[in-house]
Each structure stands twice: as structure tokens, then as C-alpha cells.
Design an enzyme around this catalytic site. Structure first.
Site, short mmCIF file in Angstrom:
data_model
loop_
_atom_site.label_atom_id
_atom_site.label_comp_id
_atom_site.label_asym_id
_atom_site.label_seq_id
_atom_site.Cartn_x
_atom_site.Cartn_y
_atom_site.Cartn_z
N HIS A 1 2.99 7.91 7.78
CA HIS A 1 1.70 7.27 7.53
C HIS A 1 0.77 8.39 7.01
CE1 HIS A 1 -1.59 4.63 7.69
NE2 HIS A 1 -1.43 4.10 8.89
N THR B 1 -6.24 0.24 8.28
CA THR B 1 -5.78 0.86 7.03
C THR B 1 -6.16 -0.03 5.84
OG1 THR B 1 -3.98 1.88 8.24
CG2 THR B 1 -3.77 1.85 5.85
N LYS C 1 10.06 -15.44 -0.79
CA LYS C 1 10.95 -16.29 -1.62
C LYS C 1 12.14 -15.49 -2.11
CE LYS C 1 6.95 -18.62 -3.66
NZ LYS C 1 6.27 -18.77 -4.96
C1 NCD Z 1 -1.06 2.89 13.14
C2 NCD Z 1 0.08 2.35 12.31
O1 NCD Z 1 -0.01 1.25 11.74
O2 NCD Z 1 1.04 3.07 12.20
N1 NCD Z 1 -2.26 2.21 12.93
C3 NCD Z 1 -3.07 2.63 11.91
O3 NCD Z 1 -2.74 2.54 10.76
N2 NCD Z 1 -4.24 3.16 12.27
C4 NCD Z 1 -0.76 3.09 14.56
C5 NCD Z 1 -0.16 1.95 15.35
O4 NCD Z 1 0.07 0.85 14.87
O5 NCD Z 1 0.08 2.22 16.53
#
Ligand code: NCD
Length: 305
Positions: free
Chosen positions: A131, A54, A82
Site C-alpha cells: 500500500h 484511500t 461480467k
Molecule cells: C488499510 C488498507 O486498506 O490496507 N486502510 C487504508 O487504506 N487506510 C488498512 C486496513 O484496511 O486495515
């Protein structure tokens, strides 16, 4: 008009999602013609939780648009260690960058952004909640690979309780017509009640099963996720459940020829390496699509034509 912040895909219309996909697709076709679009603009990447794809794909997206990036990749190196409040971080950030991507564990981060951030803020993952940009690149990949998102059957498998990509993907799918969903997980890792209620409100029907082999022949998409080890309150539960889900080559015998396997990555053991060479495996293409989708998002949220 600039869009405001992006913390949940629920507030995004299907039209806007399709607009973003069309733009991402034009970028994918001719990335060079977008190389100067964000000259003089700065993206801040604030990652209070670990990330590979990401953060790097957002940074790559901004650099490919001719913009610049700043940020940090761990809460430990920011002043939050902090005791600085996130509201103060946002107040200051308004003067340091034009747009920001933030990954944080606080559930109400979107509300804080609404109050204190004057620049567009995009969630790069919020706790176990959502997400949204991952869901957009998931849907973009489905649209690109299958030519549509309407009228598909998708199996979503793994850690449906703690995986934040799943609520976002489900809320995104709920905007399309005639999508059939199979939720595949042990009962202990089923989707949370509030997610379930929202899906019911949005009219997205789903069935529940514990075994992917029972539904594999129906699927257009098999979306696999890892167990979120770091979120299990009791490590013995993780130990008990890990390894319960693994796709084997032989499980795919009954799969449709056109079925695709997606995974937000990182994977642990749920998709063994031997699957990578199969025509079904699209998870690395999916990760690549993240750059095009995030370029489109930066342009849209900055209001750049
Ligand atoms: C995911 C997350 O961070 O939620 N990863 C991502 O951003 N591609 C999935 C995960 O961590 O399993």
C-alpha cells in the site's frame, strides 16, 4: 518527465520520496495556490476492494487540484463482475482518464499495468502485498511530527502477516538511516518470509516481540494495525487472535513524552476511543495528511509543475 506507475515503494528513491514530502508540505501550507493545477485532468478511482480513506482522499485531492474524478467503489458494479479482464479495463481507461488509482486483489497488477496502461497508475492497495501511498503518508506524518525519519525507533504492531500497509512502510523505512524497528505480533501473524528477506537485503534491522509493553519506553512511533479479518483463511484463527492486542492508557505510562501513535485506520478494538484525547494520538492527523500527500503524488505523476 512523467513518472510511470506506482505499485511498490521499493522502486522509489529516497530523493523522490523527500521531494514528494516537500511538495505535500507546500500544499498543506497554501492549498489554495494549487487549486487550478489539474484543470482539465481526470482521475479514475477504480476500487475492486472496500475503501473509505484511500478513495475519498484521492478524490478530494484531485478535486482540490481543480481536476475531475470518475470511477467505482466496488468490483460488483464494474464489468469485472461480467468477466472482463483487467487488461481490457486498462486499455479502455487510457482514453477515459489522465491518471488512475487502483485497489485490486491481484498480486501481479503492477505488471499488467506496465503492459497495458499508458496513463500513470497508482496502487491504492494491492491484496496483502503493498500500500505504497499509505506508507508515504505514514512517513510524511512521522517527518512532520518528529522532524525526521532517520534515527528513530518504531514499533509496528498487529497483523504483520496480512496487513499490506506494513511491507510498504518497512520498505520505505529501509531507505532512511539508523531506523530501529520492533515488530510486535503473535508468532502466527509475523511478517512473510519474502518481506523479511527483502528487509535483510535492504539492511533494515528489526527485533521481534509479542508484547508492546516490553518496548514501549524505547519508541518514538507506535504504529498499530487491525487484524485483517477478511484475509484469514480460517475464521477460528481470527477469533482466537482478535483482542490479543489492545493498547491501554496504562500501557503508555512509560512512553516517551514525544512518542506518537499512528494507525492506517480503520481501527477495530486495538485502539480504544479513550486514547483519542491523548497527546500521543496522531492517527486522525495522519489520515488528514493523506490528502496533501496524494495531491503531491497526482502532481508528480502527471508531471504538472
Ligand atoms: C488499510 C488498507 O486498506 O490496507 N486502510 C487504508 O487504506 N487506510 C488498512 C486496513 O484496511 O486495515
Amino acid at each position: 518527465m512523467n513518472l510511470e506507475h506506482l505499485f511498490t515503494i521499493r522502486r522509489m528513491s529516497k530523493n523522490l520520496m523527500e521531494d514528494i514530502f516537500d511538495l505535500a508540505s507546500s500544499i498543506e501550507e497554501k492549498p489554495d495556490s494549487f487549486a487550478e493545477k489539474c484543470k482539465g485532468k481526470i482521475l479514475a478511482a477504480l476500487f475492486f476492494e472496500p475503501s473509505t480513506r484511500t478513495r475519498l482522499s484521492f478524490e478530494s485531492a484531485m478535486l482540490r487540484l481543480g481536476g475531475q474524478i470518475l470511477g467505482f467503489s466496488s468490483a460488483k458494479v464494474s464489468s469485472s463482475s461480467k468477466g472482463e479482464s483487467i487488461a481490457d479495463t486498462f486499455r479502455m481507461l487510457n482514453h477515459y482518464a489522465h491518471i488512475a488509482v487502483i485497489r485490486h486483489y491481484i498480486e501481479g497488477i503492477g505488471e499488467i499495468a506496465k503492459e497495458f496502461a499508458t496513463i500513470p497508475m497508482i496502487s491504492g492497495g494491492t491484496g496483502t502485498q503493498e500500500h505504497p501511498t499509505q506508507a508515504l503518508l505514514d512517513l510524511y506524518t512521522i517527518r512532520k511530527e518528529l522532524g525526521k525519519v532517520d534515527d528513530i525507533t518504531i514499533g509496528i504492531m498487529g497483523d504483520l502477516l496480512y496487513g499490506r500497509t506494513i511491507p510498504s512502510l518497512l520498505f520505505g523505512l529501509a531507505k532512511y538511516d539508523n531506523v530501529k524497528v520492533h515488530l510486535i505480533s503473535p508468532p502466527a501473524l509475523h511478517i512473510r518470509k519474502n518481506v523479511k528477506l527483502r528487509l535483510e537485503e535492504n539492511g533494515l534491522a528489526f527485533r521481534v516481540t509479542e508484547n508492546h509493553k516490553e518496548v514501549i519506553d524505547e519508541l518514538d512511533v507506535l504504529y498499530v494495525t487491525r487484524l485483517q479479518k477478511e484475509r484469514f483463511p480460517d475464521p477460528t484463527d481470527y477469533e482466537r487472535l482478535k483482542g490479543a492486542y489492545q493498547i491501554r492508557k496504562s500501557d503508555l505510562r512509560k512512553a516517551k513524552d514525544s512518542m506518537i501513535i499512528l494507525h492506517p485506520l480503520p481501527r477495530v478494538s486495538e485502539i480504544p476511543f479513550e486514547l483519542d484525547e491523548l497527546k500521543y494520538a496522531k492517527y486522525f492527523d495522519q489520515a488528514k495528511n493523506g490528502v496533501w500527500v496524494r495531491m503531491a503524488l497526482i502532481l508528480k505523476y502527471l508531471g504538472v509543475d
